[in-house]
Design a protein around this motif. Sequence first.
Motif, PDB file in Angstrom:
ATOM      1  N   MET A 141       0.775  -1.007  -0.491  1.00 15.98           N
ATOM      2  CA  MET A 141      -0.327  -0.064  -0.132  1.00 15.98           C
ATOM      3  C   MET A 141       0.926   1.326  -0.127  1.00 15.98           C
ATOM      4  SD  MET A 141      -3.199   1.146   2.355  1.00 15.98           S
ATOM      5  CE  MET A 141      -3.578   2.424   2.532  1.00 15.98           C
ATOM      6  N   ILE A 142       1.835   1.220   1.090  1.00 11.43           N
ATOM      7  CA  ILE A 142       2.908   2.472   0.397  1.00 11.43           C
ATOM      8  C   ILE A 142       3.168   2.758  -0.714  1.00 11.43           C
ATOM      9  CG2 ILE A 142       4.859   3.180   2.235  1.00 11.43           C
ATOM     10  CD1 ILE A 142       3.854   1.812   4.231  1.00 11.43           C
ATOM     11  N   GLU A 143       3.950   1.898  -1.539  1.00  9.93           N
ATOM     12  CA  GLU A 143       4.418   1.322  -2.650  1.00  9.93           C
ATOM     13  C   GLU A 143       3.079   2.449  -3.361  1.00  9.93           C
ATOM     14  OE1 GLU A 143       6.612  -1.075  -5.636  1.00  9.93           O
ATOM     15  OE2 GLU A 143       7.504  -1.682  -2.957  1.00  9.93           O
ATOM     16  N   LYS A 144       2.088   1.911  -3.814  1.00  8.04           N
ATOM     17  CA  LYS A 144       1.801   1.876  -4.373  1.00  8.04           C
ATOM     18  C   LYS A 144       0.624   3.482  -4.370  1.00  8.04           C
ATOM     19  CE  LYS A 144       3.256  -1.382  -7.525  1.00  8.04           C
ATOM     20  NZ  LYS A 144       3.019  -1.068  -8.947  1.00  8.04           N
ATOM     21  N   GLY A 145       0.917   3.768  -2.770  1.00  8.24           N
ATOM     22  CA  GLY A 145      -0.957   4.626  -2.515  1.00  8.24           C
ATOM     23  C   GLY A 145      -2.165   4.645  -2.172  1.00  8.24           C
ATOM     24  N   SER A 146      -2.393   3.773  -2.767  1.00 10.10           N
ATOM     25  CA  SER A 146      -3.621   2.779  -3.023  1.00 10.10           C
ATOM     26  C   SER A 146      -3.177   1.393  -2.173  1.00 10.10           C
ATOM     27  CB  SER A 146      -4.000   3.383  -4.606  1.00 10.10           C
ATOM     28  OG  SER A 146      -3.835   2.208  -5.508  1.00 10.10           O
ATOM     29  N   VAL A 147      -4.689   0.835  -2.233  1.00  4.55           N
ATOM     30  CA  VAL A 147      -5.413  -0.573  -2.318  1.00  4.55           C
ATOM     31  C   VAL A 147      -4.771  -1.694  -3.597  1.00  4.55           C
ATOM     32  CG1 VAL A 147      -6.747  -2.691  -1.147  1.00  4.55           C
ATOM     33  CG2 VAL A 147      -5.652  -0.612   0.159  1.00  4.55           C
ATOM     34  N   GLU A 148      -4.230  -2.637  -3.738  1.00  7.53           N
ATOM     35  CA  GLU A 148      -4.179  -2.985  -5.161  1.00  7.53           C
ATOM     36  C   GLU A 148      -5.626  -4.079  -5.756  1.00  7.53           C
ATOM     37  OE1 GLU A 148      -2.587  -2.057  -8.036  1.00  7.53           O
ATOM     38  OE2 GLU A 148      -2.091  -0.417  -6.796  1.00  7.53           O
ATOM     39  N   ARG A 149      -4.815  -4.757  -4.567  1.00  5.85           N
ATOM     40  CA  ARG A 149      -5.649  -6.139  -4.212  1.00  5.85           C
ATOM     41  C   ARG A 149      -6.243  -6.527  -2.723  1.00  5.85           C
ATOM     42  NH1 ARG A 149      -5.283  -9.229  -8.663  1.00  5.85           N
ATOM     43  NH2 ARG A 149      -4.008  -9.071 -10.165  1.00  5.85           N
ATOM     44  N   SER A 150      -7.126  -6.532  -2.502  1.00  3.02           N
ATOM     45  CA  SER A 150      -8.185  -6.468  -0.741  1.00  3.02           C
ATOM     46  C   SER A 150      -8.401  -8.259  -1.260  1.00  3.02           C
ATOM     47  CB  SER A 150      -9.513  -5.965  -1.088  1.00  3.02           C
ATOM     48  OG  SER A 150     -10.088  -6.516  -1.490  1.00  3.02           O
ATOM     49  N   GLY A 151      -8.265  -8.932  -1.650  1.00  2.00           N
ATOM     50  CA  GLY A 151      -8.305 -10.109  -1.208  1.00  2.00           C
ATOM     51  C   GLY A 151      -9.856 -10.329  -0.895  1.00  2.00           C
ATOM     52  N   ARG A 152     -10.618  -9.309  -1.048  1.00  2.16           N
ATOM     53  CA  ARG A 152     -12.695  -9.917  -0.716  1.00  2.16           C
ATOM     54  C   ARG A 152     -12.869  -9.642  -2.798  1.00  2.16           C
ATOM     55  NH1 ARG A 152     -14.778  -6.380   3.902  1.00  2.16           N
ATOM     56  NH2 ARG A 152     -16.611  -7.586   2.699  1.00  2.16           N
ATOM     57  N   ALA A 153     -14.042 -10.531  -2.254  1.00  4.44           N
ATOM     58  CA  ALA A 153     -14.734 -10.428  -3.698  1.00  4.44           C
ATOM     59  C   ALA A 153     -16.231 -10.390  -3.877  1.00  4.44           C
ATOM     60  CB  ALA A 153     -14.930 -12.054  -3.558  1.00  4.44           C
ATOM     61  N   PHE A 154     -16.055  -9.530  -4.557  1.00  3.40           N
ATOM     62  CA  PHE A 154     -17.306  -8.151  -5.062  1.00  3.40           C
ATOM     63  C   PHE A 154     -18.178  -9.089  -6.286  1.00  3.40           C
ATOM     64  CE2 PHE A 154     -14.597  -6.641  -7.489  1.00  3.40           C
ATOM     65  CZ  PHE A 154     -14.815  -6.125  -9.000  1.00  3.40           C
ATOM     66  N   LEU A 155     -19.532  -8.156  -6.394  1.00  2.06           N
ATOM     67  CA  LEU A 155     -20.217  -8.529  -7.381  1.00  2.06           C
ATOM     68  C   LEU A 155     -20.265  -7.418  -7.979  1.00  2.06           C
ATOM     69  CD1 LEU A 155     -23.420 -10.418  -5.891  1.00  2.06           C
ATOM     70  CD2 LEU A 155     -21.303 -11.856  -7.876  1.00  2.06           C
ATOM     71  N   ARG A 156     -19.655  -6.482  -8.272  1.00  2.58           N
ATOM     72  CA  ARG A 156     -20.261  -4.815  -9.097  1.00  2.58           C
ATOM     73  C   ARG A 156     -21.558  -5.411  -8.900  1.00  2.58           C
ATOM     74  NH1 ARG A 156     -16.913  -1.574  -7.379  1.00  2.58           N
ATOM     75  NH2 ARG A 156     -15.017  -1.338  -8.565  1.00  2.58           N
ATOM     76  N   VAL A 157     -22.954  -4.602  -7.906  1.00  2.85           N
ATOM     77  CA  VAL A 157     -24.035  -4.333  -7.906  1.00  2.85           C
ATOM     78  C   VAL A 157     -24.834  -3.750  -6.801  1.00  2.85           C
ATOM     79  CG1 VAL A 157     -24.633  -6.837  -8.714  1.00  2.85           C
ATOM     80  CG2 VAL A 157     -24.352  -6.515  -6.154  1.00  2.85           C
ATOM     81  N   ARG A 158     -25.606  -2.725  -6.664  1.00  2.00           N
ATOM     82  CA  ARG A 158     -25.886  -1.864  -5.378  1.00  2.00           C
ATOM     83  C   ARG A 158     -27.717  -2.483  -5.462  1.00  2.00           C
ATOM     84  NH1 ARG A 158     -26.404   1.689  -9.515  1.00  2.00           N
ATOM     85  NH2 ARG A 158     -28.174   1.847  -9.016  1.00  2.00           N
ATOM     86  N   VAL A 159     -27.399  -3.179  -4.103  1.00  4.25           N
ATOM     87  CA  VAL A 159     -28.924  -4.242  -3.440  1.00  4.25           C
ATOM     88  C   VAL A 159     -29.345  -3.574  -1.931  1.00  4.25           C
ATOM     89  CG1 VAL A 159     -27.381  -5.931  -4.170  1.00  4.25           C
ATOM     90  CG2 VAL A 159     -27.114  -5.124  -2.184  1.00  4.25           C
ATOM     91  N   GLY A 160     -30.789  -3.833  -2.337  1.00  4.53           N
ATOM     92  CA  GLY A 160     -30.956  -3.500  -1.192  1.00  4.53           C
ATOM     93  C   GLY A 160     -32.251  -4.837  -0.841  1.00  4.53           C
ATOM     94  N   SER A 161     -32.530  -5.194   0.376  1.00  4.04           N
ATOM     95  CA  SER A 161     -32.723  -5.931   0.984  1.00  4.04           C
ATOM     96  C   SER A 161     -35.206  -5.626   0.879  1.00  4.04           C
ATOM     97  CB  SER A 161     -33.228  -6.441   2.537  1.00  4.04           C
ATOM     98  OG  SER A 161     -31.545  -6.902   2.591  1.00  4.04           O
ATOM     99  N   ILE A 162     -35.381  -7.125   0.269  1.00  4.35           N
ATOM    100  CA  ILE A 162     -36.571  -7.379   0.327  1.00  4.35           C
ATOM    101  C   ILE A 162     -37.235  -8.062   1.373  1.00  4.35           C
ATOM    102  CG2 ILE A 162     -36.541  -6.294  -1.708  1.00  4.35           C
ATOM    103  CD1 ILE A 162     -36.900  -9.366  -2.569  1.00  4.35           C
ATOM    104  N   VAL A 163     -38.856  -7.157   1.814  1.00  8.68           N
ATOM    105  CA  VAL A 163     -39.558  -7.622   2.714  1.00  8.68           C
ATOM    106  C   VAL A 163     -39.546  -9.420   2.277  1.00  8.68           C
ATOM    107  CG1 VAL A 163     -41.651  -7.943   3.664  1.00  8.68           C
ATOM    108  CG2 VAL A 163     -40.736  -5.910   3.835  1.00  8.68           C
ATOM    109  N   GLY A 164     -39.800 -10.457   2.452  1.00 12.01           N
ATOM    110  CA  GLY A 164     -39.789 -11.678   2.082  1.00 12.01           C
ATOM    111  C   GLY A 164     -38.768 -12.591   1.858  1.00 12.01           C
ATOM    112  N   GLY A 165     -37.418 -12.352   1.781  1.00 11.94           N
ATOM    113  CA  GLY A 165     -36.530 -12.854   1.970  1.00 11.94           C
ATOM    114  C   GLY A 165     -35.279 -12.341   0.047  1.00 11.94           C
ATOM    115  N   GLY A 166     -34.946 -12.344   0.122  1.00 13.11           N
ATOM    116  CA  GLY A 166     -33.561 -11.507  -0.861  1.00 13.11           C
ATOM    117  C   GLY A 166     -33.050 -10.665  -0.926  1.00 13.11           C
TER     118      GLY A 166
END
Length: 101
Positions: free
Chosen positions: A1-26
């Motif tokens: 992080m210090i070398e590049k000035g940012s996080v290159e790889r976080s090791g956390r998986a993602f889908l790249r969606v904006r979400v919200g919980s709904i009544v009834g599940g899902g």
Amino acid sequence: MIEKGSVERSGRAFLRVRVGSIVGGGVLVAGVTPGGPAAKAGIKPGEIIVAVDGKPTPTADVLVAVLAGLKPGRRVSVKVLQRNRKVRTVIVTLGDLHGSG
């Protein structure tokens, strides 16, 4: 992080969606980032994510927890409930969540 000035790889998986919980599940897909893992798999806004990697996702918090236990680059099944109320399964290659400054 210090070398590049940012996080290159976080090791956390993602889908790249904006979400919200709904009544009834899902987890309602409110938006999909073009070119992201979900978009490449064909997940669309208005669909509801009901499971990832065989694990039910009744809320957005549970979805985050499931993704936190998975590695970027892994291919996982994602069950989505379509607007027509039919369930389909897509295969998503999880992305790597990059940190921001």
